[in-house]
Design an enzyme around this catalytic site. Sequence first.
Site, mmCIF file in Angstrom:
data_model
loop_
_atom_site.group_PDB
_atom_site.id
_atom_site.type_symbol
_atom_site.label_atom_id
_atom_site.label_comp_id
_atom_site.label_asym_id
_atom_site.label_seq_id
_atom_site.Cartn_x
_atom_site.Cartn_y
_atom_site.Cartn_z
ATOM 1 N N GLU A 40 -32.364 -42.199 -3.242
ATOM 2 C CA GLU A 40 -33.809 -42.050 -3.089
ATOM 3 C C GLU A 40 -34.187 -41.780 -1.636
ATOM 4 O OE1 GLU A 40 -35.802 -41.572 -5.401
ATOM 5 O OE2 GLU A 40 -34.508 -42.143 -7.066
ATOM 6 N N CYS A 189 -44.379 -26.631 -13.710
ATOM 7 C CA CYS A 189 -45.659 -26.853 -13.005
ATOM 8 C C CYS A 189 -45.418 -26.835 -11.503
ATOM 9 C CB CYS A 189 -46.263 -28.181 -13.451
ATOM 10 S SG CYS A 189 -48.030 -28.353 -13.053
ATOM 11 N N CYS A 196 -47.559 -21.132 -16.337
ATOM 12 C CA CYS A 196 -48.518 -21.578 -17.340
ATOM 13 C C CYS A 196 -48.351 -20.828 -18.669
ATOM 14 C CB CYS A 196 -49.936 -21.394 -16.814
ATOM 15 S SG CYS A 196 -50.298 -22.342 -15.314
ATOM 16 N N CYS A 199 -45.855 -22.742 -20.641
ATOM 17 C CA CYS A 199 -45.910 -24.196 -20.475
ATOM 18 C C CYS A 199 -46.191 -24.892 -21.805
ATOM 19 C CB CYS A 199 -46.988 -24.569 -19.458
ATOM 20 S SG CYS A 199 -47.195 -26.351 -19.268
ATOM 21 N N CYS A 205 -53.959 -29.051 -21.112
ATOM 22 C CA CYS A 205 -54.010 -29.116 -19.648
ATOM 23 C C CYS A 205 -55.415 -28.805 -19.154
ATOM 24 C CB CYS A 205 -53.009 -28.141 -19.031
ATOM 25 S SG CYS A 205 -53.090 -28.070 -17.228
#
Length: 212
Positions: A40, A189, A196, A199, A205
């Site tokens: 991380e 995205c 889009c 998507c 959305c």
Amino acid sequence: MLNPQRSFVRPLLAWHEANGRHQLPWRDPDRSAFEILVAEILLQRTTAASVAGAYLPVIARYPSPEAVVAAHPEAIERRIAPLGLAKRAEFICRSAERLLARHSGDVPHRYEDLLGLHGVGAYTARSVLIHAFDEDIAAVDTNVRRLISRFFDVPPDSRALARLADALAPSQRGSEFQHAMLDFAADVCTASTPKCETCRLMEHCQSSGHAD
DNA sequence: AACCCGGGGAA
DNA sequence: TTCCCAGGGTT
């Protein structure tokens, strides 16, 4: 609007099952909490593809706080040099020292204790809780911020966005959900020219022009 | 709240 | 060349 579990969480998990980056080495279920913590830190402002090239050699050499403390900091810095942000080598060293000094060498389960580690902020602390300790919460990074901001039409920097993200995290599947948001935002995205047209979340959305 | 870090891939 | 990347520390 429709139930977010039905319009957002479930389609996202389905997309992830088929299209997620399941092979990323730090997602191996056998990874220790320390190995996840190191991942991380290396992933901060750094693409997953980039970290994937350096991760395995790093944790093979430094699988524990003891191994990190025994190492030369410059050696760690050399190994992560291609990732940029070289100060993270020092962050890892100082965090390892603190784990040994105050947590018996273990990664703590408490959010406040995680924040006490150098190089660990709100996002990284939450990521460790999600992926190492199975907490069903969310960690808002640049990807999650963009995805949720677009889909639910909420201001990107609002406190409401973070609370909404937490509320979306499905029971027993927090880690999977977090990965799904990250992968979907990275692949579909995207920051510029999002896909889009294809998507799978377009129907509901709030930024698509197709939403209710 | 603004500023800095940073190499690397993609557009 | 610019933009962007599983953010956080410092001022």
